[in-house]
Design an enzyme around this catalytic site. Structure first.
Site, mmCIF file in Angstrom:
data_model
loop_
_atom_site.group_PDB
_atom_site.id
_atom_site.type_symbol
_atom_site.label_atom_id
_atom_site.label_comp_id
_atom_site.label_asym_id
_atom_site.label_seq_id
_atom_site.Cartn_x
_atom_site.Cartn_y
_atom_site.Cartn_z
ATOM 1 N N SER A 26 0.979 -1.233 -0.044
ATOM 2 C CA SER A 26 0.032 0.071 -0.029
ATOM 3 C C SER A 26 0.775 1.289 0.142
ATOM 4 C CB SER A 26 -0.918 -0.015 1.257
ATOM 5 O OG SER A 26 -1.565 1.078 1.290
ATOM 6 N N TYR B 37 -2.437 5.637 -4.421
ATOM 7 C CA TYR B 37 -3.488 6.504 -4.165
ATOM 8 C C TYR B 37 -3.008 7.749 -4.787
ATOM 9 C CZ TYR B 37 -5.492 3.841 -0.150
ATOM 10 O OH TYR B 37 -6.164 2.809 0.467
ATOM 11 N N THR C 143 -5.914 2.594 -6.799
ATOM 12 C CA THR C 143 -7.284 2.650 -6.190
ATOM 13 C C THR C 143 -7.950 3.882 -6.522
ATOM 14 O OG1 THR C 143 -6.382 1.341 -4.134
ATOM 15 C CG2 THR C 143 -8.271 2.836 -3.712
ATOM 16 N N LYS D 140 -8.633 -0.567 -8.878
ATOM 17 C CA LYS D 140 -9.303 -1.020 -7.683
ATOM 18 C C LYS D 140 -10.359 -0.244 -7.178
ATOM 19 C CE LYS D 140 -8.315 -2.649 -3.202
ATOM 20 N NZ LYS D 140 -9.068 -2.100 -2.199
ATOM 21 N N HIS E 27 -13.819 -1.416 -0.972
ATOM 22 C CA HIS E 27 -12.875 -0.887 0.043
ATOM 23 C C HIS E 27 -13.227 -1.656 1.598
ATOM 24 C CE1 HIS E 27 -9.499 2.151 -0.009
ATOM 25 N NE2 HIS E 27 -9.526 1.821 1.387
#
Length: 402
Positions: free
Chosen positions: A122, A145, A171, A267, A291
């Site tokens: 992540s 992100y 994402t 995603k 999520h």
């Protein structure tokens, strides 16, 4: 608040018996991980209705048992975004993984590599891209992100390239944050603030504390020292609160795809219209995901959303699925409804919190065995042959889209 879990007495009296399922790992993790970090992993937004539905809806899907068929020479080997995997399961990107256990991202990546499945790091990890690359041998995936600071995002992409990450997971469903009540009440921070309640709770977690004292990785190392103006924990806190970008749109997806230049996975797709746009974007795969129930509370479960998305775009883009997977049976149900593969998040976090790298390995072993045995009892020997024929009728998913 209602829960889909077994009665609480089963957890209270599970002490030193053998670990047989993911729920056993969850119980151990709850005991060993500080409250704020366990709650961070094991919670959803607002009423947690979607969080619970992600698990509960799997129970509505029934399987056909077949008998007197040859069950020898079974294989779970498959591919995900064209890459070979020992079973169609990947470790999902999860923030603060290194707070479930010291150096958690490194340990989880090592366990995934040994198991022959992908690990996804992540953006909001405790161990940095470089930390994981320097301490593991197998290529891993990186999740991105989109922040307001686009120069920082470009540098993150370039760092993932330099670390030879084999896929980028972008994402799309975190433009703004859904409130997670437990995080607010716990005063979530990393490292934890030394308040009296936190000190009391940490005193009951000696294993966690000792492991954490042995590492220097205790903050968001992808960000601190890399993003402009972020040099300490206080500035990091304010920066992350301001940086998630509500302007994110499909033009940004194209720009990121072009800069990355490799395999791209999108995603956070939950609606067929968005799935259509994802298929047109040039990405190799999409992940049906809400999520983990941590964003729009009241959204449908991932497994309920899956069939309509497969029907809409499944012949043009690889459809993966994330949300509520707690067993090998859940994996095979998702495959039967059209997923090419699945991601597990909380399941491996429970393993990590329970036992570090060995706990993640145990989680993957449990899911592998359950998937293998269930597939055999459904009369199949190759996981790539799993489809709706193994289902006992059409699933009665109450919140399935029209």
């Amino acid at each position: 608040m209602p829960s889909s879990r077994p009665p609480s007495w089963t957890s209270r009296f599970f002490t030193s018996g053998p670990v047989t399922c993911i729920e056993d790992l969850r119980v151990l993790a709850e005991r060993r991980v500080p409250r704020m970090f366990y709650d961070y992993a094991d919670s959803g937004s607002y009423s947690e209705g979607t969080y619970r539905a992600n698990e509960d809806d799997f129970a509505q899907i029934k399987l056909r048992q077949r008998v007197a068929v040859d069950m020898t020479n079974r294989t779970l080997a498959s591919t995900m975004v064209g890459l070979p995997v020992s079973m169609p399961v990947a470790l999902a990107p999860t923030g603060l993984t290194g707070m479930q256990h010291a150096d958690g991202e490194i340990l989880a990546a090592r366990a995934a590599a040994k198991a022959g499945v992908p690990f996804t790091l992540s953006t909001m990890s405790i161990c940095s891209i470089e930390d994981v690359a320097e301490n593991t041998d197998a290529p891993f995936w990186f999740q991105l992100y989109v922040m307001r600071d686009r120069d920082f995002i470009d540098r993150l992409i370039d760092r993932a390239k330099a670390a030879q990450c084999s896929a980028l997971v972008l994402t799309l469903d975190l433009q703004i944050l859904g409130q997670r009540h437990k995080d607010v009440k716990n005063g979530l921070s990393t490292p934890p603030r030394m308040t009296i309640p936190n000190i009391i709770n940490l005193a009951t977690k000696p294993r966690w504390c000792l492991n954490m004292l042995r590492t220097q990785r205790r903050t968001f190392r992808n960000i601190v020292g890399h993003a402009q103006g972020v040099g300490d924990l206080r500035s990091l806190s304010s920066w992350t609160a301001e940086q998630f970008d509500p302007r994110l749109n499909w033009d940004d997806v194209k720009r990121i795809r072009d800069r990355w230049g490799g395999k791209l996975i999108l995603k956070g797709i939950l609606d067929p219209e968005d799935a259509e746009l994802a298929a047109q974007s040039g990405a190799e795969a999409l992940i049906v995901s809400n999520h983990g129930g941590r964003q729009l509370d009241g959204a449908i479960s991932s497994i309920a959303a899956l069939p309509s998305i497969v029907e809409t775009v499944g012949d043009r883009i690889e459809v993966l699925m994330d949300g509520g997977i707690r067993s090998g049976q859940d994996v095979i149900k998702a495959l039967a409804l059209g997923a090419h593969g699945v991601f597990i998040g909380r399941a491996f976090l429970y393993g990590l919190g329970a036992g570090g790298e060995a706990g993640v390995t145990q989680c993957l072993d449990i899911i592998r065995k359950e998937l293998d045995v269930t597939m055999a009892m459904c009369g199949l020997r190759d996981v790539r042959q799993v489809d709706e024929r193994i289902l006992a009728g059409k699933p009665a998913l109450a919140n399935r889209p029209f």
